[in-house]
Design a protein around this motif. Structure first.
Motif, short mmCIF file in Angstrom:
data_model
loop_
_atom_site.label_atom_id
_atom_site.label_comp_id
_atom_site.label_asym_id
_atom_site.label_seq_id
_atom_site.Cartn_x
_atom_site.Cartn_y
_atom_site.Cartn_z
N SER A 143 11.53 2.46 -11.15
CA SER A 143 12.88 2.84 -10.72
C SER A 143 13.92 1.77 -11.02
O SER A 143 14.96 2.06 -11.61
CB SER A 143 12.87 3.14 -9.22
N ASP A 144 13.64 0.52 -10.64
CA ASP A 144 14.67 -0.52 -10.83
C ASP A 144 14.11 -1.90 -11.17
O ASP A 144 14.79 -2.90 -11.03
CB ASP A 144 15.55 -0.62 -9.58
N LEU A 145 12.82 -1.94 -11.62
CA LEU A 145 12.17 -3.17 -12.08
C LEU A 145 11.94 -4.19 -10.98
O LEU A 145 11.60 -5.34 -11.26
CB LEU A 145 12.97 -3.82 -13.22
N ILE A 146 12.10 -3.77 -9.73
CA ILE A 146 11.92 -4.69 -8.60
C ILE A 146 10.91 -4.09 -7.64
O ILE A 146 10.91 -2.89 -7.38
CB ILE A 146 13.26 -4.92 -7.84
N MET A 147 10.02 -4.93 -7.12
CA MET A 147 9.05 -4.47 -6.13
C MET A 147 9.73 -4.49 -4.77
O MET A 147 9.79 -5.51 -4.08
CB MET A 147 7.80 -5.37 -6.13
N ASN A 148 10.25 -3.33 -4.37
CA ASN A 148 10.95 -3.21 -3.10
C ASN A 148 10.02 -2.95 -1.93
O ASN A 148 10.24 -3.42 -0.83
CB ASN A 148 11.97 -2.07 -3.18
N TYR A 149 8.98 -2.16 -2.17
CA TYR A 149 8.09 -1.78 -1.08
C TYR A 149 7.09 -2.89 -0.79
O TYR A 149 6.52 -3.48 -1.70
CB TYR A 149 7.31 -0.51 -1.44
N ALA A 208 0.86 -1.18 0.00
CA ALA A 208 0.00 0.00 0.00
C ALA A 208 0.90 1.23 0.00
O ALA A 208 1.80 1.33 0.83
CB ALA A 208 -0.91 0.00 1.22
N GLY A 209 0.66 2.15 -0.93
CA GLY A 209 1.53 3.32 -1.01
C GLY A 209 0.79 4.54 -1.50
O GLY A 209 -0.42 4.51 -1.76
N TYR A 210 1.55 5.63 -1.60
CA TYR A 210 1.02 6.89 -2.08
C TYR A 210 1.46 7.13 -3.52
O TYR A 210 2.64 6.93 -3.86
CB TYR A 210 1.48 8.04 -1.20
N VAL A 211 0.52 7.58 -4.35
CA VAL A 211 0.79 7.75 -5.78
C VAL A 211 1.90 8.78 -5.98
O VAL A 211 1.89 9.87 -5.40
CB VAL A 211 -0.49 8.20 -6.52
N GLY A 212 2.89 8.41 -6.81
CA GLY A 212 4.00 9.29 -7.12
C GLY A 212 5.09 9.30 -6.09
O GLY A 212 6.12 9.97 -6.27
N VAL A 213 4.91 8.56 -5.00
CA VAL A 213 5.90 8.55 -3.94
C VAL A 213 6.44 7.14 -3.72
O VAL A 213 7.63 6.88 -3.88
CB VAL A 213 5.31 9.09 -2.62
N ASN A 214 5.55 6.24 -3.38
CA ASN A 214 5.98 4.86 -3.13
C ASN A 214 4.92 3.87 -3.58
O ASN A 214 4.75 2.81 -2.97
CB ASN A 214 6.32 4.65 -1.65
N ASP A 215 4.20 4.22 -4.64
CA ASP A 215 3.24 3.29 -5.22
C ASP A 215 3.97 2.31 -6.11
O ASP A 215 5.18 2.43 -6.36
CB ASP A 215 2.17 4.06 -6.01
N GLY A 216 3.23 1.35 -6.66
CA GLY A 216 3.86 0.32 -7.48
C GLY A 216 4.51 0.85 -8.74
O GLY A 216 5.57 0.37 -9.15
N TRP A 217 3.91 1.86 -9.35
CA TRP A 217 4.49 2.42 -10.57
C TRP A 217 5.85 3.04 -10.27
O TRP A 217 6.83 2.77 -10.96
CB TRP A 217 3.55 3.48 -11.16
N SER A 218 5.92 3.89 -9.21
CA SER A 218 7.20 4.52 -8.85
C SER A 218 8.24 3.47 -8.48
O SER A 218 9.42 3.59 -8.82
CB SER A 218 6.99 5.48 -7.69
N ASP A 219 7.80 2.45 -7.77
CA ASP A 219 8.67 1.38 -7.29
C ASP A 219 9.29 0.61 -8.46
O ASP A 219 10.51 0.53 -8.61
CB ASP A 219 7.85 0.45 -6.41
N LEU A 220 8.45 0.10 -9.34
CA LEU A 220 8.94 -0.75 -10.43
C LEU A 220 9.64 0.07 -11.51
O LEU A 220 10.62 -0.38 -12.12
CB LEU A 220 7.78 -1.51 -11.05
#
Length: 915
Positions: A248-254, A234-246
């Motif tokens: 960045s480095d193609l890995i789901m870190n959060y 669960a994240g905030y759009v543009g900060v730590n959502d899935g789109w921003s996460d993946l």
């Protein structure tokens, strides 16, 4: 530390947020408060694209043994509506049709080939949309959709079947994710906008589910699947959502369990992400369900039960499987539908789709509440931080068009229930915000489906159309005589009294206070909700509304005989004022045509949405065709034919012209803009979205006008052939006006509010000429206009015409009476005289140069006797002007309101004015 720096980079990229050292922490603790203040956390929220590729909901049959307001005989009432755009699920409503709970749901995809890559489904795929359930001719039988999204690089396809569960509050998506290489991983990304806003949601995840709720903790959505979620966050759009996460480095870190639930600081534009299994050159098939509820248990239960019911059983119920009532049953019950198919140019595809779309845009708590569109116009640049219903609301004008279309299809149940809904949006003394001296009976400009006030302008056509609608239903036998008598007193007479008298409105919503006095000729807003004064389209509706009201009063009888006569007299007065909107000295062609709106207090009009102020005669508008379509003027009336010439003039500048021709399959077809200099549309520079008051806005071609014009052409042929139009000429109208609307529709047969006319550089949007823009798709009105056009072609006569109106007009001018005009206090200078001028041809149509002279025999009282039409109502005034007018152009008008005179059927009268 890597994840912290990753967040800092993302925040810098969106340029909105600052990150403190306590912004994020690990799984189990969720996300900390963003800091002091009440700013939400996450990027500003917006709505999805309004270029919808599909709209759907479950069909619910009315239980006619009950009151038809929200009651059905199909068991549980599913109150879920979805829309599709850019190949993904977009705004999805639950509860009331205007209450969106979801902005969008799509897949993100990563792969390991060529050093690794990242795709966003709506951006990086080519998309096709089709109907799952069709007949042998390809006509859709239900609004269940199949989307096939193909990776632009050919590495995978995503096939999704989307519909709702008729037995539960759930949206169902059946997915086949096929890959053509190894190492491809799909991720589900969900962006809730619960309770119709996107900035105050709380997100959370659990074992194989994603969830969100609003801060009030009274609306929930739960996302579940029958395939495993390997990771969730669960994240905030543009900060730590899935789109921003993946991205960045193609890995789901959060893998955060939840966003902050603190009431003050927890407001957020949240997103939920779930990682699915890696797919290696094969196909992964699974179901995803979103369940909705008033609490977690309800939402989770709906999602789980729909999953347990399964794809095939749920889809069969949605379509109608012979045991359960579904959409196939609705289509089969439309008594006029099949006989209309041969009067279409596409073998009925748009016709069937139009029936499905219009029925899908009805609320189910407030049955009969028909909205304009399940969208927010230009939604992908419109803020969702605050409540915005967009076009997901009731306008009585659009409502009237849809109700008429339902009647044309033979859906008398919906047509009748819609009429029963109208009292919810009629102004009464108990309407919230109404002033003590307000005249009631009119209908609200724009409301939520539960009747909540939103926009409160007075539009006279919306006061007339419910009366007109009732007349059509009564003549079709849908409303019984006893029902009409009851509704006459409660609904129709109050509306007629409002139309037939000078009326005062006083209404307050929030900080907006709308007050004013309006005579029988004027409206605060014409049908485009922008200008005050006298418009041909509003005039047409007012006359038709008053004449049908007179017909009802005649039927009720008794004391209402006087009311019937009064409504007719006032309708005639409005009829005799038509020429105030007609010019013989206009800017275009031979200068003779109806113009958009006449403000008696001004000679100019100001174009909304960024336009300038211009001479009112410089604005062409096709609303004058309503005078023909409703039966007020004959199609061969010289004023109509003169106006049609300018309406179709393509030699005018791009600002002034209304008609544009489009080429489809080598054939040219016509389309029209709302009016010349219209600014309600994309920028004329680069086709970017409409943004309110901006000089660069440009209104474009609206498909509905092809339907209106086609009906006018049928009226013309009907008169020319003495009511028996040859079939070959009917076919010519079909092949032009019905066919162009079919070409205007998108690949899933949906009609837009506006289509691209080629008048911009089209840099970013890449619109195709003749296809819908991002304004609003599907808009109910053009679908309704198409249905009415096809029904009219089948019948060989205009379905929208009111015979009782056609029988009365034009008024006979063969009988005249003597009218003596006396004007007192007419003190003049040498060379000046007193004249009279008015709104009928006998009085010069308000042209001082054509005014009638009075004699100074009893100076300073002036008088003269002239023959005027018998039984007519007209407006007039005294003027002082120089006898060498217009060499000396000064004109002094009698002060105050216009004089209004109704002549007797025989004899003579004396009327007065004073300076």
């Amino acid at each position: 530390m890597k994840n912290l720096w990753k967040n800092i980079i993302n925040i810098i990229l969106i340029g909105v947020f600052l990150l403190s050292s306590t912004s994020l922490f690990a799984v189990g603790g969720g996300l900390a408060d963003p800091g002091s203040g009440d700013n939400y956390f996450g990027a500003p929220s917006i709505w999805a694209s309004s270029m919808k590729q599909g709209v759907g909901t479950s069909y619910e049959k009315y239980n006619t043994a009950l009151d038809a307001f929200g009651h059905t005989d199909t068991g549980t009432v599913s109150k879920v509506w979805f829309s599709l755009a850019e190949g993904i699920v977009t705004e999805t409503a639950w509860g009331l049709i205007h209450e969106a709970q979801l902005k969008d749901m799509q897949f993100l995809v990563t792969g390991t080939s060529n050093g690794g890559w990242f795709d966003e489904e709506k951006v990086d795929t080519d998309q096709t949309v089709s109907y799952i359930d069709t007949d042998d001719s390809g006509r859709p039988l239900s609004p269940a959709f199949r989307i096939v999204n193909t990776d632009k690089d050919g590495r995978y396809t995503i096939t999704k079947d989307i519909f709702t569960d008729p037995d539960r509050q759930s949206l169902f998506m059946h997915v086949q994710f096929q890959t053509f290489e190894n190492g491809i991983t799909p991720y589900l990304l969900v962006n809730p906008h619960i309770d119709n806003t996107g900035n105050d949601d709380v997100a959370f995840v659990g074992t194989n589910h994603l969830g969100a709720r609003n801060l009030s903790d009274n609306k929930y959505l739960i996302v579940k699947s029958n395939t495993s979620f390997l990771k969730t966050s669960a994240g905030y759009v543009g900060v730590n959502d899935g789109w921003s996460d993946l991205h960045s480095d193609l890995i789901m870190n959060y893998e955060y369990d939840y966003t902050s639930a603190t009431p003050v600081y927890g407001k957020g534009n949240v997103a939920l992400t779930a990682q699915l299994s890696t797919v290696n050159n094969t196909t992964l098939t699974f179901d995803v369900v979103i369940g909705f509820g008033d609490n977690y248990t309800e939402a989770e239960g709906n999602a789980s039960s729909s999953l347990s019911a399964g794809y095939t059983a749920t889809l069969n119920k949605f379509n109608g499987d012979g045991i359960n009532t579904g959409w196939e049953d609705y289509i089969a019950g439309l008594s006029e539908l099949s006989s209309m198919v041969s009067f279409t140019g596409d073998n009925g595809k748009l016709l069937y789709t139009s029936a499905l779309m219009l029925k899908s845009m009805e609320d189910k708590t407030n049955a009969g509440a028909l909205i304009a569109c399940l969208c927010v116009p230009w939604g992908n640049t419109e803020s969702a931080d605050y409540y915005n219903s967009g076009y997901r609301a009731v306008w009585v004008r659009d409502f009237f068009q849809v109700g008429m279309a339902m009647l044309a299809l033979g859906d008398t149940d919906t047509a009748k229930v819609a009429f029963k809904y109208l009292p919810q949006v009629q102004v009464t003394t108990s309407t919230p915000g109404v002033g003590a001296s307000n005249d009631d009976g009119w209908f609200l400009q724009k409301t939520h489906v539960d009747g909540t006030l939103e926009w409160i302008g007075l539009q006279k056509d919306q006061a007339a159309m419910p009366i007109m609608y009732a007349w059509k239903l009564w003549k079709a036998g849908v409303l019984t005589n006893s029902e009409i008598t009851s509704y006459y007193w409660s609904v129709l007479k109050p509306a007629a009294e409002f139309l037939s008298n000078t009326s005062y409105i006083d209404l307050t919503v929030g900080s907006y206070h709308n007050t004013g006095t309006y005579d029988i000729y004027d409206t605060q807003q014409e049908r485009w909700e922008e200008e005050a004064g006298r418009s041909p389209s509003t005039t047409a509706a007012t006359i038709a509304g008053l004449i049908t009201a007179a017909g009802f009063a005649d039927y009720v009888g008794g004391s209402e005989a006087g009311a019937a006569s009064w409504y007719e007299q006032q309708a005639d007065a409005v009829y005799n004022n038509i020429n105030s909107m007609y010019t013989t000295s206009g800017n275009f062609g031979d200068g003779e045509y109806f113009f958009r709106i006449d403000d008696p207090g001004s000679t100019s009009t100001c174009i909304n949405n960024g336009g300038s102020c211009v001479d009112e005669r410089a604005v062409l508008d096709g609303g004058f065709l309503e005078l023909v379509r409703y039966g007020i003027l004959e199609p061969d009336d010289s004023r109509i034919s003169e106006s049609v010439e300018e309406y179709n003039n393509q030699g005018l500048s791009t600002e002034d012209r209304t008609r544009y021709d489009f080429t489809f399959e080598g054939i040219s077809y016509p389309g029209w803009r709302r009016y010349s200099q219209d600014r309600y549309g994309e920028k004329h520079t680069d086709c970017s979205n409409f943004t309110g008051d901006d000089y660069y806005n440009r209104g474009r071609v609206w498909p509905l006008f092809s339907g209106e014009y086609g009906t006018y052409k049928l009226d013309e042929l009907y008169n020319a052939h003495d009511e028996n139009v040859p079939s070959n000429e009917i076919n010519m109208l079909r092949d032009t006006y019905a066919r162009v609307m079919e070409h205007f529709a998108n690949d899933s047969y949906l009609l837009a509010e506006q289509v691209y006319d080629g008048e911009c550089s089209n840099g970013g949007s890449q619109y195709t000429i003749g296809e819908g823009t991002d304004s609003a798709t599907p808009l109910a009105w053009p679908h309704a206009e198409y249905i009415k056009l096809v029904r009219s072609l089948r019948d060989g006569q205009n379905f929208s015409k009111f015979q009782v109106v056609d029988n009365r007009y034009p008024l006979s001018s063969s009988s005249t009476v003597a009218v003596t005009f006396q004007c007192s206090n007419g003190y003049t200078d040498w060379g000046q005289s007193v004249y009279i001028v008015g709104n009928i041809s006998e009085l010069g149509n308000w042209d001082p140069g054509s005014a009638l002279a009075l004699s100074p025999d009893n100076y300073p009282t002036w008088n003269n006797t002239y023959s005027m039409p018998a039984g007519a109502t007209f407006e007039w005034k005294g003027i002082k002007r120089w006898e060498n007018y217009p060499t000396n152009p000064e004109v002094i008008w009698e002060s105050g309101s216009n004089n209004v005179t109704t002549t007797p059927s025989t004899g003579s009268i004396i009327v007065h004015c004073s300076f």
